[in-house]
Design a protein around this motif. Sequence first.
Motif, short mmCIF file in Angstrom:
data_model
loop_
_atom_site.label_atom_id
_atom_site.label_comp_id
_atom_site.label_asym_id
_atom_site.label_seq_id
_atom_site.Cartn_x
_atom_site.Cartn_y
_atom_site.Cartn_z
N ALA A 23 0.92 -1.28 -0.22
CA ALA A 23 0.10 -0.01 0.15
C ALA A 23 0.79 1.28 -0.11
N GLU A 24 1.95 1.05 0.93
CA GLU A 24 3.02 2.35 0.78
C GLU A 24 3.45 2.60 -0.50
N GLU A 25 3.79 1.49 -1.19
CA GLU A 25 4.44 1.43 -2.53
C GLU A 25 3.60 2.42 -3.62
N ARG A 26 2.39 1.80 -3.51
CA ARG A 26 1.21 2.08 -4.58
C ARG A 26 0.51 3.55 -4.38
N ASN A 27 0.89 3.95 -3.07
CA ASN A 27 0.19 5.31 -2.80
C ASN A 27 1.25 6.31 -2.74
N LYS A 28 2.55 6.05 -3.32
CA LYS A 28 3.50 7.10 -3.11
C LYS A 28 2.95 8.37 -4.34
N PRO A 29 3.34 9.58 -4.00
CA PRO A 29 2.82 10.62 -4.82
C PRO A 29 3.26 10.30 -6.31
N ALA A 30 2.45 10.65 -7.17
CA ALA A 30 2.86 10.54 -8.55
C ALA A 30 4.29 11.23 -8.99
N SER A 31 4.46 12.21 -8.55
CA SER A 31 5.31 13.21 -8.78
C SER A 31 6.14 13.84 -7.48
N ALA A 32 7.37 14.24 -7.78
CA ALA A 32 8.10 14.65 -6.79
C ALA A 32 7.50 16.02 -6.32
N ALA A 33 6.80 16.80 -7.35
CA ALA A 33 6.23 18.05 -6.89
C ALA A 33 5.00 18.04 -6.28
N ALA A 34 4.59 16.93 -5.74
CA ALA A 34 3.40 16.90 -4.95
C ALA A 34 3.58 17.47 -3.75
N GLU A 73 -2.77 13.42 2.43
CA GLU A 73 -4.37 13.31 2.10
C GLU A 73 -4.53 11.69 2.22
N GLU A 74 -5.57 11.40 2.83
CA GLU A 74 -5.66 9.72 2.96
C GLU A 74 -6.92 9.51 2.07
N GLU A 75 -7.55 10.41 1.93
CA GLU A 75 -8.91 10.04 1.17
C GLU A 75 -8.48 9.44 -0.29
N GLY A 76 -9.05 8.34 -0.70
CA GLY A 76 -8.89 7.81 -1.91
C GLY A 76 -7.61 7.06 -2.27
N LYS A 77 -6.85 6.77 -1.18
CA LYS A 77 -5.66 6.04 -1.28
C LYS A 77 -6.12 4.49 -1.21
N GLU A 78 -5.17 3.65 -2.15
CA GLU A 78 -5.35 2.28 -2.21
C GLU A 78 -4.94 1.64 -0.87
N VAL A 79 -5.97 0.73 -0.54
CA VAL A 79 -5.80 -0.38 0.48
C VAL A 79 -5.83 -1.61 -0.12
N VAL A 80 -4.45 -2.22 0.36
CA VAL A 80 -4.10 -3.55 0.04
C VAL A 80 -4.75 -4.59 0.79
N SER A 81 -5.58 -5.45 0.44
CA SER A 81 -6.02 -6.56 1.24
C SER A 81 -4.90 -7.34 1.65
N GLU A 82 -5.05 -8.20 2.71
CA GLU A 82 -4.26 -9.23 3.07
C GLU A 82 -4.41 -10.50 2.27
N GLU A 83 -5.78 -10.79 1.81
CA GLU A 83 -5.96 -11.74 1.06
C GLU A 83 -5.68 -11.71 -0.41
N SER A 84 -5.02 -10.56 -0.90
CA SER A 84 -4.85 -10.41 -2.40
C SER A 84 -3.89 -11.26 -2.90
N PRO A 85 -3.74 -11.64 -4.24
CA PRO A 85 -2.95 -12.68 -4.71
C PRO A 85 -1.34 -12.19 -4.50
N ASP A 86 -1.31 -10.85 -4.79
CA ASP A 86 0.13 -10.39 -4.69
C ASP A 86 0.81 -10.40 -3.13
N VAL A 87 -0.25 -10.26 -2.05
CA VAL A 87 0.38 -10.40 -0.71
C VAL A 87 0.69 -11.87 -0.65
N GLU A 88 -0.30 -12.87 -0.89
CA GLU A 88 -0.14 -14.46 -0.88
C GLU A 88 1.31 -14.93 -1.52
N LEU A 89 1.20 -14.30 -2.73
CA LEU A 89 2.64 -14.65 -3.42
C LEU A 89 3.82 -14.28 -2.66
#
Length: 377
Positions: A115-126, A133-149
Amino acid sequence: MAESAPKRLKTDSPASVLVGTHNGHFHADEALAVHMLRMLPTYRESRLVRTRDPKLLETCHTVVDVGGEYDAQRNRYDHHQRGFETTFPGKQTKLSSAGLVYMHFGRALIAQRLAEERNKPASAAATSEEQKEEEGKEVVSEESPDVELLYNKIYESFIEAVDAHDNGISKYPRDALAAASIEPRFSSAGFTLGAMVGRLNPNWNDPKPADPDAAQAHEDALFLTASRRIGEEFERTLDFMARAWLPARSIVQTAFDARRKHDPEGRILVLGGQSVPWKDHLYSLEEDKEDGKPSVLYVLYAESTQPGAKWRVQCVPETADSFTSRRPLPEAWRGFRDAELDAVAGVDGCVFVHAAGFIGGNKTFEGALEMATKALA
């Protein structure tokens, strides 16, 4: 599947959470277990007590590597008690305190880092406000295939060795080695994370404060140094897996699907762009084929993304840890460079072929492909 431990944790303020482990000589497993816990919000500001006093351990929110009890419902994670044989799902190595903590909290650690990796600011100018801002940030489920892998991959590539080290389990069966008269050529005992942690313990003849509390505080400070150092290695592994290893999977998949473009039998894999961590993904994709047999012999990739970058021809090893290639580059090419190699190989633009034959290079993709094609013949 191990129950997600973070969902059971009490909602006390983090500063009130007390983690217990044993005092005295410390080891890699509890040093890592404590660090992994402290990566999670509930434990981030936790206090640590190192003791073997049962009454003091009873006051702890979580206890690792001491107490003679494994009860995840009560956050007790010891593995020394008689009859303990718990292993990670699908594995045979008995767990240490590090493996127990990882088994119950590993998915949460991975989901948090993804989640930290996927919610990094899109640019250094952010702006800082945008970053907060927390609203709209992606939450990664512990049950996701990527987490399991990643959960399974990180266990087998990092945690399992810590479990084996603490439980005195050899990588190879001792009896089989003795029967085959196989002896190690050198000792690697000092070259492990376990050895690194061990060296941070006080020496038997080091000066020790006369005051018991001061002596314990000194020992605890050394333990925290050890916990931080092995924890940093774990976090580097987690970062690599989340930032580099996992994104590489789709690139290798695309190349694997197109592997017959340059060879009807699919023995040449061409990676788009520069090299990515490909070995684990390639072996996994080959295992998933209908016949489950290895097929790729050479992997081609550019040395960089710069225009005009040179290309590499790398031989696929028999296993991820092997120095033996499925098919090395021709012996007649090995050790030659540049014009001499052009003449020997009959290919223009050659740069080198390693003396061991596991890798070579050419100035262009076309030249690297010709080298691989000739090597197949």
